[in-house]
Design a protein around this motif. Sequence first.
Motif, short mmCIF file in Angstrom:
data_model
loop_
_atom_site.label_atom_id
_atom_site.label_comp_id
_atom_site.label_asym_id
_atom_site.label_seq_id
_atom_site.Cartn_x
_atom_site.Cartn_y
_atom_site.Cartn_z
N ILE A 4 0.81 -1.22 0.00
CA ILE A 4 0.00 0.00 0.00
C ILE A 4 0.84 1.26 0.00
O ILE A 4 0.36 2.33 -0.33
CB ILE A 4 -0.98 0.04 1.19
N ARG A 5 2.10 1.16 0.41
CA ARG A 5 2.87 2.36 0.52
C ARG A 5 3.92 2.41 -0.58
O ARG A 5 4.81 1.62 -0.62
CB ARG A 5 3.52 2.44 1.89
N LYS A 6 3.77 3.31 -1.46
CA LYS A 6 4.79 3.45 -2.50
C LYS A 6 5.09 4.92 -2.63
O LYS A 6 4.79 5.72 -1.78
CB LYS A 6 4.24 2.90 -3.82
N LYS A 7 5.70 5.27 -3.74
CA LYS A 7 5.97 6.69 -3.93
C LYS A 7 4.70 7.42 -4.30
O LYS A 7 3.64 6.83 -4.44
CB LYS A 7 7.03 6.82 -5.01
N ALA A 181 4.25 12.08 5.27
CA ALA A 181 5.28 11.79 6.27
C ALA A 181 6.70 12.04 5.80
O ALA A 181 7.62 12.00 6.61
CB ALA A 181 5.15 10.34 6.75
N TRP A 226 1.05 11.72 10.58
CA TRP A 226 2.00 11.88 9.47
C TRP A 226 1.84 10.63 8.63
O TRP A 226 2.26 9.55 9.02
CB TRP A 226 3.43 11.98 9.99
N ARG A 228 1.90 7.85 5.46
CA ARG A 228 2.54 7.31 4.26
C ARG A 228 1.47 6.68 3.38
O ARG A 228 1.55 6.65 2.19
CB ARG A 228 3.56 6.25 4.63
N ASP A 229 0.47 6.12 4.08
CA ASP A 229 -0.58 5.41 3.36
C ASP A 229 -1.75 6.36 3.13
O ASP A 229 -2.39 6.83 4.06
CB ASP A 229 -1.02 4.22 4.21
N ALA A 231 -4.69 5.92 1.81
CA ALA A 231 -6.04 5.45 2.16
C ALA A 231 -6.36 5.76 3.61
O ALA A 231 -7.50 6.10 3.95
CB ALA A 231 -6.14 3.95 1.92
N GLN A 232 -5.35 5.67 4.48
CA GLN A 232 -5.58 5.92 5.89
C GLN A 232 -6.04 7.36 6.13
O GLN A 232 -6.99 7.63 6.86
CB GLN A 232 -4.32 5.62 6.70
N PHE C 121 -5.60 -1.34 10.51
CA PHE C 121 -6.79 -0.56 10.17
C PHE C 121 -7.97 -0.89 11.09
O PHE C 121 -8.74 -0.01 11.43
CB PHE C 121 -7.15 -0.77 8.69
N SER C 124 -7.30 1.02 14.16
CA SER C 124 -7.44 2.47 13.99
C SER C 124 -8.91 2.84 13.94
O SER C 124 -9.30 3.93 14.37
CB SER C 124 -6.68 2.95 12.75
N GLN C 229 3.38 2.94 12.54
CA GLN C 229 3.07 4.04 11.62
C GLN C 229 1.60 4.38 11.63
O GLN C 229 1.20 5.53 11.60
CB GLN C 229 3.41 3.62 10.19
N ILE C 230 0.76 3.32 11.61
CA ILE C 230 -0.68 3.55 11.48
C ILE C 230 -1.26 4.08 12.79
O ILE C 230 -2.14 4.93 12.77
CB ILE C 230 -1.39 2.23 11.07
N PRO C 234 4.99 10.10 15.29
CA PRO C 234 6.35 9.85 14.81
C PRO C 234 7.31 9.40 15.90
O PRO C 234 8.20 8.59 15.64
CB PRO C 234 6.77 11.20 14.23
N TRP C 237 7.63 5.71 16.18
CA TRP C 237 8.10 4.91 15.07
C TRP C 237 9.32 4.12 15.52
O TRP C 237 10.27 4.66 16.10
CB TRP C 237 8.46 5.79 13.87
N ILE C 248 13.24 2.15 1.25
CA ILE C 248 12.24 2.29 0.19
C ILE C 248 12.09 3.73 -0.28
O ILE C 248 12.05 4.00 -1.48
CB ILE C 248 10.89 1.74 0.67
N TYR C 249 12.04 4.67 0.66
CA TYR C 249 11.74 6.05 0.26
C TYR C 249 12.99 6.85 -0.06
O TYR C 249 12.98 7.69 -0.94
CB TYR C 249 10.93 6.75 1.36
#
Lengths: 362, 346, 284
Positions: A4-7, A181, A226, A228-229, A231-232, C121, C124, C229-230, C234, C237, C248-249
């Motif tokens: 679910i988390r990409k760029k 984020a 903050w 990343r996803d 949808a959230q 989810f 949350s 994260q969800i 921060p 984390w 990844i980022y």
Amino acid sequence: MTEIRKKGVSRRTVLASGLAGAGLLAMPAILRAQERSLKVGVYGGYFKDSFDKNIFPEFTKASGIAVESVAEPTGEAWLVQLEQAARAGQAPADLSMMSQVAMLKGQATDLWAPLDLSKMPNSANLLDRFVSKYPDGRVAGIGAVAWYITLVTNTQVYPEAPESWAALWDPANKDRLGLLALVSNSFLLEVTAKTFMGGTDALDTEEGQLKAFEKLAEVKPNVRLWYRDEAQFEQALKSGEIPMGQYYHDVTGLAAADGHPVRSTFPKEGGILDSGSWALSRASQKAEEAHVFIDYMSQPAIQALMSRKVGTAPTVKRELLDLTDEEFAAVASDIEPIIPRYDLYQTKSDWLNQKWTEMIAG
Amino acid sequence: MSGLSLENVTKTFGDFRAVDDVTLHIPNGAFVCMLGPSGCGKTTLLRMIAGLEEPTAGAIMIDGKDITPVPTHKRNFGMVFQSLALFPHLTVGENIAYPLRIRGVAQDEQRKRVEDLLALVQLPGYAGRPVSKLSGGQRQRVAIARALALSPRLFLLDEPLSALDAKLREAMQVELRQLQQKLGVTTIVVTHDQREAMTMADLVVVMGNGRIRQAAPPIEIYRRPADAFVADFIGSTNLLPVETDGGGRAVVLGHVVPGLALPAGVTKGLVSIRPEDVQLSQVADSGLPGRVTFVRDLGGTIETFVDVGGGTTLVAVTTPRQRGDIAAGAEVSVILPAESCVVVQE
Amino acid sequence: MRREPPRRIADYAPLAFPAAMLVLFFVIPFSTMIAVSFFRRQQGGFYTPDFVLDNYGRFLSAFFGGVLGFSLMLAIMVAVICVAIAFPFTYLLTKSSRRVQIVWLVCLLSILSLSEVIIGFAWSTLFSRTAGITNLLVAVGLMAEPQALLPGFGAVLTAMTYQAMPYTILVLYPALVRLDPTLLEAARTLGASPLRGFFDIIVPALRNTIMATLIMVFVFALGSYLLPQILGRPQHWTLSVHITDQAIYQSNMPFAAAMAVFLVLISLALVGLTLLVGSRREVT
């Protein structure tokens, strides 16, 4: 574990079910009948599906050039692959849709073959900001798709739309914001500079960057999430759980059209305009076809089609478009946008990332 | 009434009556063995006495006081489990001292009591050893010492010796009996081993199908079994159908047994006679005629199998000295001395 | 049949498959990660083979020290809470009827099928102001108005405990089933109340099982990167989140690898220390 988390582009997957629908099973990507052909790299997922369905067949019909679409992996991986292939004289795709930071990195190694504007009469239609140039003036890329990140609010919690990004700093909004984020996808340094420091030029110096961080740190008490996803945050925005934040303009508009109590506002400082460009690998043998393709894509009619079908902001001047005010407002705005300082993310990414992480998590 | 009394104690598991209306009195200081085949309810009965199972009906009394609602940990009954249940993470000394620790006995006193108990079970100086390093017999002794640490009101043992080899088991039986006599503690042992019961008990309680079949001193159980079940379960026996003739004499397989009479009002039943009481004669006389089918010579004793007709085979056990030379195939006369015969019902 | 000691090379053949799998799926990836952690980072997504310590140097800061400390603390808390809840629960479970046991175990196994995303989810939503459990409390009259219970440390801890609980129970279950039931009965006949017997006898008798379970849950919780994260802010984390960020980022593989190597080493050290302390106590 999760996809679910990409760029930044992954947000498009949110739309996939709503818009593309049958496009998921669309056209076979390779059309063999024609002699001339072109391999085009497109962000995988929503963009590729939409292009396969709405754009490429029309182009082939108009030009006689077959398009083989290639799904680009996210992140820097595609740039690395292009770079390595080019060294070996290979091109996994002739044309690729590249993020602005990747454009700059490619320029640093002369990866992009210079484009000739004179072979693309429609390039005259483009807004200046969608023509990427090498420092020496050669054209490295032409804007492909663009989208806005704006100030979004829940209409039930905020009957009045906010006017300025400064609303993020308002103490009244304590613990109410959802912001992206990462320093490199939220572009909040630019927002801070534009809102409080007279423009993004203030970020030219490290001193200016630190000042922007300092100012931005004042937002922290207001931030609930903050994210990343996407949808959230989208879910929380719709329910009013997190009633304000930054989000994609077109997606918010679609949610509002579906009856959710959300709105997207272009603040007076402008929305954040992010984009991807077409760039031609220097190893490609299909420069001719690539110019035809970019020229085709830069027609006002095609840009209007994309705005309607894909939800992207047009790369050409508004007066050339046949979009109604309503159609235009669904994807863009006349207010001068905040253009991210991509150069910073090329040259100082680790430093900025470290400062950012320490700011939000510290 | 002093001692332990069970009054109409019943335990059911679903439809199954594990213990069925048991009433029993055990006087103080007695050594009781509960004997019976597996599944007869003897362990369930012991667990109810310990408070580990709750009776479905009935009452358990100590010295006239109903203790049925008293939880296990307040009964002060020492118990040795079949598994021994030694605490694996504690040493021998810590195992034995555990009940003392719970009572808050002072450290010095605990140590002294542990020493005494270890001496009692003949394991002096073992306090510091981990229980995992002990032999089977030593573990047995530790479990006994631990159960006795608080000088319990009742000493309960559930198949305590079943894990030991035959030789050690016999030695421990004697030792346990001597220990009990020394301490005078009322002791109840559950066992399926009749030899064990005969060796140790003042009182043997034979159970079958959840009921008490007979409760009596060992020799009486052996000599005067109350019914065919007890007769058959305790030792080996010959069971022959018996009925009265018109004159009140007992007739076994068509032959009158001289001197034997059935109890008043009883017209048929079984006669139980121990193999060692059966006499064989090669002289044809008034006994049951039979034919020897098989001879098992065990050296110390000789078992002779005699077919007496009617599909019945008798076993006679004699010592070589008592017995003439009778080989398989010989015709013999079987004599059932009336004083050795017990008439029982199914 | 007697087993012959292996004499020829071919006699070792049965070992080849597991050995190959071990090399393929553990040794090679882990060695690669260690190697990459010493590579030189090229700003903007590339790295070149080299031997530099910069990646480790960057990690040795107060900031990442704090993140590491928080991650370890969180994982330890999750492990302790999981075992503290799961141990008595599993003990009671083994005492209940076969039917009840099967129903519970099936439910627990079905929780295992939930991905971290779904768990995140679900919690949350449960912790949200608009649709969460506080609405129930308001309905019952225990609260004046619904509240958001996230983001926050409590939310992260709850969800991670929830996620690790089935593993904990399933690891404890076999040991508790095998436990001699007469141990507690013996303690009771010796004067211990059932509760006291449980803590005096059952818990220490299964000390090694409890230790092993704590370590397993700890390692499991250390790898969690989605729930913080969800459900967290921060500052909640974990290091795993930061590793994911870098890998990844930021496309900063060398730094991500260095952090991962560091995390593995710290975990191994903690596990080793725990075992060492455990075996010491065994000896005395």
